[in-house]
Scaffold this motif. Sequence first.
Motif, PDB file in Angstrom:
ATOM      1  N   THR B  51       0.881  -0.955   0.108  1.00 42.37           N
ATOM      2  CA  THR B  51      -0.144   0.040   0.054  1.00 42.37           C
ATOM      3  C   THR B  51       0.987   1.470  -0.036  1.00 42.37           C
ATOM      4  OG1 THR B  51      -1.644  -1.216   1.384  1.00 42.37           O
ATOM      5  CG2 THR B  51      -1.791   1.183   1.105  1.00 42.37           C
ATOM      6  N   TYR B  52       2.010   1.279   0.664  1.00 41.36           N
ATOM      7  CA  TYR B  52       2.947   2.196   0.878  1.00 41.36           C
ATOM      8  C   TYR B  52       3.407   2.757  -0.574  1.00 41.36           C
ATOM      9  CZ  TYR B  52       6.930   5.183   2.082  1.00 41.36           C
ATOM     10  OH  TYR B  52       7.865   6.109   2.191  1.00 41.36           O
ATOM     11  N   VAL B  53       3.875   1.481  -1.261  1.00 42.85           N
ATOM     12  CA  VAL B  53       4.680   1.870  -2.532  1.00 42.85           C
ATOM     13  C   VAL B  53       3.495   2.574  -3.379  1.00 42.85           C
ATOM     14  CG1 VAL B  53       5.343   0.533  -4.460  1.00 42.85           C
ATOM     15  CG2 VAL B  53       6.181  -0.194  -2.332  1.00 42.85           C
ATOM     16  N   ARG B  54       2.229   1.984  -3.218  1.00 41.18           N
ATOM     17  CA  ARG B  54       0.944   2.379  -4.270  1.00 41.18           C
ATOM     18  C   ARG B  54       1.137   3.962  -3.786  1.00 41.18           C
ATOM     19  NH1 ARG B  54      -2.846  -0.930  -3.231  1.00 41.18           N
ATOM     20  NH2 ARG B  54      -3.921   0.742  -1.926  1.00 41.18           N
ATOM     21  N   THR B  55       0.867   4.264  -2.697  1.00 36.94           N
ATOM     22  CA  THR B  55       0.472   5.900  -2.481  1.00 36.94           C
ATOM     23  C   THR B  55       1.920   6.724  -2.309  1.00 36.94           C
ATOM     24  OG1 THR B  55       0.734   5.149  -0.008  1.00 36.94           O
ATOM     25  CG2 THR B  55      -1.441   5.157  -1.020  1.00 36.94           C
ATOM     26  N   GLU B  56       2.816   6.211  -2.161  1.00 40.03           N
ATOM     27  CA  GLU B  56       4.103   7.210  -2.014  1.00 40.03           C
ATOM     28  C   GLU B  56       4.728   7.395  -3.471  1.00 40.03           C
ATOM     29  OE1 GLU B  56       5.172   8.704   0.557  1.00 40.03           O
ATOM     30  OE2 GLU B  56       6.679   9.555  -0.577  1.00 40.03           O
ATOM     31  N   PHE B  57       4.771   6.147  -4.092  1.00 35.73           N
ATOM     32  CA  PHE B  57       5.667   6.088  -5.438  1.00 35.73           C
ATOM     33  C   PHE B  57       4.509   6.012  -6.628  1.00 35.73           C
ATOM     34  CE2 PHE B  57       8.615   3.683  -2.362  1.00 35.73           C
ATOM     35  CZ  PHE B  57       9.453   4.845  -2.257  1.00 35.73           C
ATOM     36  N   GLY B  58       3.241   5.752  -6.491  1.00 33.79           N
ATOM     37  CA  GLY B  58       2.329   5.559  -7.560  1.00 33.79           C
ATOM     38  C   GLY B  58       2.563   4.225  -8.288  1.00 33.79           C
ATOM     39  N   VAL B  59       3.223   3.406  -7.536  1.00 33.48           N
ATOM     40  CA  VAL B  59       3.331   2.051  -8.142  1.00 33.48           C
ATOM     41  C   VAL B  59       2.541   1.122  -8.010  1.00 33.48           C
ATOM     42  CG1 VAL B  59       5.246   0.454  -8.586  1.00 33.48           C
ATOM     43  CG2 VAL B  59       5.858   2.819  -8.836  1.00 33.48           C
ATOM     44  N   ARG B  60       1.889   0.284  -8.479  1.00 33.13           N
ATOM     45  CA  ARG B  60       1.088  -0.651  -8.392  1.00 33.13           C
ATOM     46  C   ARG B  60       1.889  -2.138  -8.353  1.00 33.13           C
ATOM     47  NH1 ARG B  60      -4.661  -2.930 -10.596  1.00 33.13           N
ATOM     48  NH2 ARG B  60      -5.062  -4.647  -9.537  1.00 33.13           N
ATOM     49  N   VAL B  61       1.962  -2.832  -7.279  1.00 35.41           N
ATOM     50  CA  VAL B  61       2.789  -4.336  -7.222  1.00 35.41           C
ATOM     51  C   VAL B  61       1.643  -5.108  -7.470  1.00 35.41           C
ATOM     52  CG1 VAL B  61       4.022  -5.713  -6.114  1.00 35.41           C
ATOM     53  CG2 VAL B  61       4.465  -3.283  -5.614  1.00 35.41           C
ATOM     54  N   PRO B  62       1.421  -5.907  -8.753  1.00 36.87           N
ATOM     55  CA  PRO B  62       0.694  -6.997  -9.103  1.00 36.87           C
ATOM     56  C   PRO B  62       0.804  -8.174  -8.007  1.00 36.87           C
ATOM     57  CG  PRO B  62       1.716  -6.312 -11.117  1.00 36.87           C
ATOM     58  CD  PRO B  62       2.707  -5.519  -9.894  1.00 36.87           C
ATOM     59  N   PRO B  63      -0.060  -8.794  -7.445  1.00 34.16           N
ATOM     60  CA  PRO B  63      -0.194  -9.694  -6.511  1.00 34.16           C
ATOM     61  C   PRO B  63       0.867 -10.851  -7.203  1.00 34.16           C
ATOM     62  CG  PRO B  63      -2.458  -9.155  -7.036  1.00 34.16           C
ATOM     63  CD  PRO B  63      -1.738  -8.466  -7.855  1.00 34.16           C
ATOM     64  N   ALA B  64       1.051 -11.132  -8.393  1.00 33.76           N
ATOM     65  CA  ALA B  64       1.981 -12.339  -8.851  1.00 33.76           C
ATOM     66  C   ALA B  64       3.293 -11.911  -8.669  1.00 33.76           C
ATOM     67  CB  ALA B  64       1.513 -12.335 -10.202  1.00 33.76           C
ATOM     68  N   GLN B  65       3.688 -10.575  -8.402  1.00 31.45           N
ATOM     69  CA  GLN B  65       4.939 -10.063  -8.167  1.00 31.45           C
ATOM     70  C   GLN B  65       5.256  -9.949  -6.594  1.00 31.45           C
ATOM     71  OE1 GLN B  65       7.143  -9.222 -10.566  1.00 31.45           O
ATOM     72  NE2 GLN B  65       5.955  -9.246 -12.226  1.00 31.45           N
ATOM     73  N   VAL B  66       4.512 -10.304  -5.866  1.00 27.32           N
ATOM     74  CA  VAL B  66       4.847 -10.547  -4.394  1.00 27.32           C
ATOM     75  C   VAL B  66       5.077 -11.844  -4.135  1.00 27.32           C
ATOM     76  CG1 VAL B  66       3.666 -10.284  -1.922  1.00 27.32           C
ATOM     77  CG2 VAL B  66       2.588  -8.890  -3.905  1.00 27.32           C
ATOM     78  N   THR B  67       6.495 -11.961  -4.537  1.00 25.15           N
ATOM     79  CA  THR B  67       7.149 -13.412  -4.370  1.00 25.15           C
ATOM     80  C   THR B  67       8.185 -13.236  -3.304  1.00 25.15           C
ATOM     81  OG1 THR B  67       8.735 -12.864  -5.911  1.00 25.15           O
ATOM     82  CG2 THR B  67       6.565 -13.871  -6.738  1.00 25.15           C
ATOM     83  N   THR B  68       8.897 -14.512  -3.020  1.00 25.59           N
ATOM     84  CA  THR B  68      10.095 -14.492  -1.781  1.00 25.59           C
ATOM     85  C   THR B  68      11.188 -13.727  -2.450  1.00 25.59           C
ATOM     86  OG1 THR B  68      10.228 -16.637  -2.718  1.00 25.59           O
ATOM     87  CG2 THR B  68       9.293 -16.492  -0.696  1.00 25.59           C
ATOM     88  N   GLU B  69      11.482 -13.924  -3.909  1.00 25.04           N
ATOM     89  CA  GLU B  69      12.313 -13.172  -4.529  1.00 25.04           C
ATOM     90  C   GLU B  69      12.318 -11.845  -4.428  1.00 25.04           C
ATOM     91  OE1 GLU B  69      10.603 -15.807  -6.013  1.00 25.04           O
ATOM     92  OE2 GLU B  69      12.029 -17.464  -5.624  1.00 25.04           O
ATOM     93  N   ASN B  70      11.380 -11.418  -4.659  1.00 28.07           N
ATOM     94  CA  ASN B  70      10.906  -9.879  -5.197  1.00 28.07           C
ATOM     95  C   ASN B  70      11.009  -9.273  -3.533  1.00 28.07           C
ATOM     96  OD1 ASN B  70      11.123  -9.677  -7.827  1.00 28.07           O
ATOM     97  ND2 ASN B  70       8.837 -10.077  -7.884  1.00 28.07           N
ATOM     98  N   PHE B  71      10.636  -9.870  -2.699  1.00 22.58           N
ATOM     99  CA  PHE B  71      10.424  -9.382  -1.242  1.00 22.58           C
ATOM    100  C   PHE B  71      11.490  -9.920  -0.272  1.00 22.58           C
ATOM    101  CE2 PHE B  71       6.624  -6.604  -1.129  1.00 22.58           C
ATOM    102  CZ  PHE B  71       6.383  -6.653  -2.481  1.00 22.58           C
ATOM    103  N   ARG B  72      12.641 -10.352  -0.683  1.00 25.41           N
ATOM    104  CA  ARG B  72      13.626 -11.014   0.080  1.00 25.41           C
ATOM    105  C   ARG B  72      14.444  -9.803   1.018  1.00 25.41           C
ATOM    106  NH1 ARG B  72      16.354 -12.716  -3.818  1.00 25.41           N
ATOM    107  NH2 ARG B  72      17.792 -10.979  -4.115  1.00 25.41           N
ATOM    108  N   ASP B  73      14.632  -8.695   0.616  1.00 28.36           N
ATOM    109  CA  ASP B  73      15.179  -7.620   1.424  1.00 28.36           C
ATOM    110  C   ASP B  73      14.828  -6.238   0.555  1.00 28.36           C
ATOM    111  OD1 ASP B  73      17.129  -7.380  -0.871  1.00 28.36           O
ATOM    112  OD2 ASP B  73      18.479  -8.892  -0.083  1.00 28.36           O
ATOM    113  N   LEU B  74      15.408  -5.133   1.478  1.00 27.76           N
ATOM    114  CA  LEU B  74      14.971  -3.859   0.909  1.00 27.76           C
ATOM    115  C   LEU B  74      15.485  -3.601  -0.679  1.00 27.76           C
ATOM    116  CD1 LEU B  74      15.470  -2.194   4.367  1.00 27.76           C
ATOM    117  CD2 LEU B  74      13.271  -2.251   2.894  1.00 27.76           C
ATOM    118  N   GLU B  75      16.629  -4.102  -0.724  1.00 22.83           N
ATOM    119  CA  GLU B  75      17.169  -4.008  -2.177  1.00 22.83           C
ATOM    120  C   GLU B  75      16.410  -4.565  -3.247  1.00 22.83           C
ATOM    121  OE1 GLU B  75      20.108  -2.067  -2.794  1.00 22.83           O
ATOM    122  OE2 GLU B  75      20.024  -2.686  -4.986  1.00 22.83           O
TER     123      GLU B  75
END
Lengths: 359, 86
Positions: B51-75
């Motif tokens: 939600t923060y990414v959507r409101t702060e950066f205007g970027v919508r993260v598709p559910p399919a992109q919420v993966t262990t690889e993409n959310f492993r760390d802040l980088e």
Amino acid sequence: MEFGQTVAQRDRYQTIRDAGEYDWQRLGELGVLGAAIPVEHGGQGLGALDTALVFEAAGYGCHDTGLIFAAGAHLFATALPIAEFGSDSQKKKLPALCDGTLIGANAMTEPDAGSDIGALKTTAVRKDDGYVLNGMKSFVSNGPIADVYVTYAVTDPNAGHLGTTGFVVDTGTPGLVRSEPFGKLGMNGCAAGTVEFRDCVVPDDAVLGNGSLVFQHGMLWERACLFAIYLGVQDRLIERCIRHVKRRKQFGKRLSTFQSVSNRIVDMKLRLESARLLLYKACWAIDQDDVAVLPAALSKLAVSQAAVQTALDAVELFGGRGYQTDEGIEEHLRDAVGGLLFSGTSDIQRQLAALELGL
Amino acid sequence: MSDEYHRDVLEKLTELVRDEFLEGEDEELTATTPLMEWGILKSIETTRLVTYVRTEFGVRVPPAQVTTENFRDLESIAGLVTALRG
């Protein structure tokens, strides 16, 4: 966004609402069981809003609300995830799920995990060309009678809620043990029980996808579309209350002439129509591929709470008759209470809404 | 521009995790801290972050992109946001 129903929507609504007799096979023939499933897999290919109207019509027409709830659990948490995430071989089950030959169930809830998929205890351990499932699912709608289960297990304990995987498991798989139906407050047309996996071996092809992704997708559709059942139920109940208060007399006057009575019915109607708009908005957001978490959470809250309050109001309007089980009024209240719990409790909906508001 | 954007996203995400999820106790938090493994990102925190990414950066993260690889760390998350921004 346009208001009003198309001719096709109205015809579909009336056909389902006025079907008269309802059972599982009839719901398949009416297109309820496969409403949101693509046409090429035997479904109706409807979007979220049209699917909600289908369930609203069924909720009005069918007095066995538990049966329609069973159809919703079957469609939104079993057939739809298979249609959305399933392999080609898993999708071969869809025509039979749409026409009612097969019954689907969603085995997610555990003794220590409801909406929190990260708290699941059921495990799926890799072995040869498949997985070994072990764990207990404590509340499975359609569980005692289902042919196909969508279930969830931990596959990577280090990855939290993203370390879960969804599986499609057939009845009869060795190690899948299901209970007899247990008793519950309402929705008695929907059999619910436990499902246990005891060294249950499933092949690689049983994998449906990332558990969190599959589960959230199904829950979003449930929160939006399944709760349309309660809109239809409330429409029917309010009409019955109006007939009752216009007929019954007390102190020489019809009940409808007492403002405290008519005001109560107006409040029931206001509550219903407000909830209906929220639900349509949530479905519309899904159809637009817009972010639908907030509207779906608000819709689910409004509809479920309206259903309970309206059923309680109906019991009061009918008085002693409303309290008697043979009158068919109190069952609306018993059926409505479950709506506060399934697809995420009211507290969970508020939590989701707060998160979406950045709180 | 992309590097600058990436740095900005990483900085803001670090701030969010430090202030909101760890309540300031961030002595060991780095861009490569394993967020899932350390139990920092549970399902509610992940939802807040998306939600923060959507409101702060205007970027919508598709559910399919919420993966262990993409959310492993802040980088990884900053990399995902930068890539989705296009």
